[in-house]
Design a protein around this motif. Structure first.
Motif, PDB file in Angstrom:
ATOM      1  N   VAL A 238      68.016   8.197  51.122  1.00  0.00           N
ATOM      2  CA  VAL A 238      66.442   7.733  51.333  1.00  0.00           C
ATOM      3  C   VAL A 238      66.407   6.495  50.919  1.00  0.00           C
ATOM      4  O   VAL A 238      66.517   6.226  49.588  1.00  0.00           O
ATOM      5  N   VAL A 239      65.970   5.360  51.584  1.00  0.00           N
ATOM      6  CA  VAL A 239      65.651   3.906  50.764  1.00  0.00           C
ATOM      7  C   VAL A 239      64.202   3.717  50.948  1.00  0.00           C
ATOM      8  O   VAL A 239      63.729   3.856  51.952  1.00  0.00           O
ATOM      9  N   LEU A 240      63.620   3.503  49.662  1.00  0.00           N
ATOM     10  CA  LEU A 240      61.933   3.141  49.717  1.00  0.00           C
ATOM     11  C   LEU A 240      61.894   1.922  48.744  1.00  0.00           C
ATOM     12  O   LEU A 240      62.916   1.392  47.937  1.00  0.00           O
ATOM     13  N   SER A 241      61.091   1.138  49.130  1.00  0.00           N
ATOM     14  CA  SER A 241      60.670  -0.030  48.476  1.00  0.00           C
ATOM     15  C   SER A 241      59.590   0.355  47.315  1.00  0.00           C
ATOM     16  O   SER A 241      59.099  -0.811  46.493  1.00  0.00           O
TER      17      SER A 241
ATOM     18  N   PRO B 219      80.190   7.941  58.301  1.00  0.00           N
ATOM     19  CA  PRO B 219      79.174   8.099  59.451  1.00  0.00           C
ATOM     20  C   PRO B 219      78.486   9.557  59.418  1.00  0.00           C
ATOM     21  O   PRO B 219      77.195   9.607  60.018  1.00  0.00           O
ATOM     22  N   ASP B 220      78.803  10.582  58.415  1.00  0.00           N
ATOM     23  CA  ASP B 220      78.350  11.589  58.414  1.00  0.00           C
ATOM     24  C   ASP B 220      77.041  11.776  57.616  1.00  0.00           C
ATOM     25  O   ASP B 220      76.104  12.609  57.227  1.00  0.00           O
ATOM     26  N   ILE B 221      76.955  10.441  56.576  1.00  0.00           N
ATOM     27  CA  ILE B 221      75.708  10.501  55.855  1.00  0.00           C
ATOM     28  C   ILE B 221      74.614  10.169  56.762  1.00  0.00           C
ATOM     29  O   ILE B 221      74.310   9.248  57.390  1.00  0.00           O
ATOM     30  N   THR B 222      73.312  10.941  56.630  1.00  0.00           N
ATOM     31  CA  THR B 222      72.018  10.501  57.060  1.00  0.00           C
ATOM     32  C   THR B 222      71.135   9.358  56.191  1.00  0.00           C
ATOM     33  O   THR B 222      70.834   9.707  54.984  1.00  0.00           O
ATOM     34  N   ILE B 223      71.010   8.257  56.665  1.00  0.00           N
ATOM     35  CA  ILE B 223      70.304   7.155  56.057  1.00  0.00           C
ATOM     36  C   ILE B 223      68.986   7.009  56.725  1.00  0.00           C
ATOM     37  O   ILE B 223      68.658   7.003  57.799  1.00  0.00           O
ATOM     38  N   THR B 224      67.789   7.386  55.786  1.00  0.00           N
ATOM     39  CA  THR B 224      66.501   6.943  56.008  1.00  0.00           C
ATOM     40  C   THR B 224      65.914   6.038  55.550  1.00  0.00           C
ATOM     41  O   THR B 224      65.686   6.032  54.213  1.00  0.00           O
ATOM     42  N   ASP B 225      65.779   4.797  56.090  1.00  0.00           N
ATOM     43  CA  ASP B 225      65.224   3.790  55.466  1.00  0.00           C
ATOM     44  C   ASP B 225      63.623   3.646  55.662  1.00  0.00           C
ATOM     45  O   ASP B 225      63.162   3.399  56.715  1.00  0.00           O
ATOM     46  N   LEU B 226      62.895   3.743  54.652  1.00  0.00           N
ATOM     47  CA  LEU B 226      61.384   3.955  54.556  1.00  0.00           C
ATOM     48  C   LEU B 226      60.748   2.615  53.970  1.00  0.00           C
ATOM     49  O   LEU B 226      59.688   2.710  53.483  1.00  0.00           O
ATOM     50  N   THR B 227      61.671   1.516  54.150  1.00  0.00           N
ATOM     51  CA  THR B 227      61.031   0.371  53.534  1.00  0.00           C
ATOM     52  C   THR B 227      60.035  -0.669  54.133  1.00  0.00           C
ATOM     53  O   THR B 227      59.349  -1.431  53.816  1.00  0.00           O
ATOM     54  N   ALA B 228      60.130  -0.144  55.515  1.00  0.00           N
ATOM     55  CA  ALA B 228      59.095  -1.078  56.608  1.00  0.00           C
ATOM     56  C   ALA B 228      57.851  -0.492  56.357  1.00  0.00           C
ATOM     57  O   ALA B 228      57.461   0.420  55.773  1.00  0.00           O
TER      58      ALA B 228
END
Length: 79
Positions: free
Chosen positions: A26-29, A70-79
């Motif tokens: 999970v990516v957050l700003s 490709p099996d990793i779930t990437i959730t980008d919540l920076t927007a």
């Protein structure tokens, strides 16, 4: 800003907090939201790592991860 133990701190507005646990990334700003995400993953009994990087570095890392894991779930919540 809430401070959590073992939470890395960034130095600017361009920072990305990458919280990794299990097969989820999970990516957050926002540091506080990243700390809460970390705590939720810990509560789910996952081994968790938090990395702080610039937005430009994150784009490079994301491209590499998507290509090699490709099996990793990437959730980008920076927007």
């Amino acid at each position: 800003m809430t401070r959590f133990p073992h939470m890395p701190t960034g130095g600017g507005q361009d920072e990305r907090y990458v919280v990794v646990g299990g097969d989820l990334l999970v990516v957050l700003s926002d540091q506080d939201k990243a700390a809460l995400q970390r705590e939720a993953m810990l509560a789910a009994n996952l081994d968790v790592e938090v990395h702080v990087m610039s937005a430009a570095t994150w784009q490079q890392v994301r491209d590499q991860l998507a290509a090699s894991h490709p099996d990793i779930t990437i959730t980008d919540l920076t927007a």
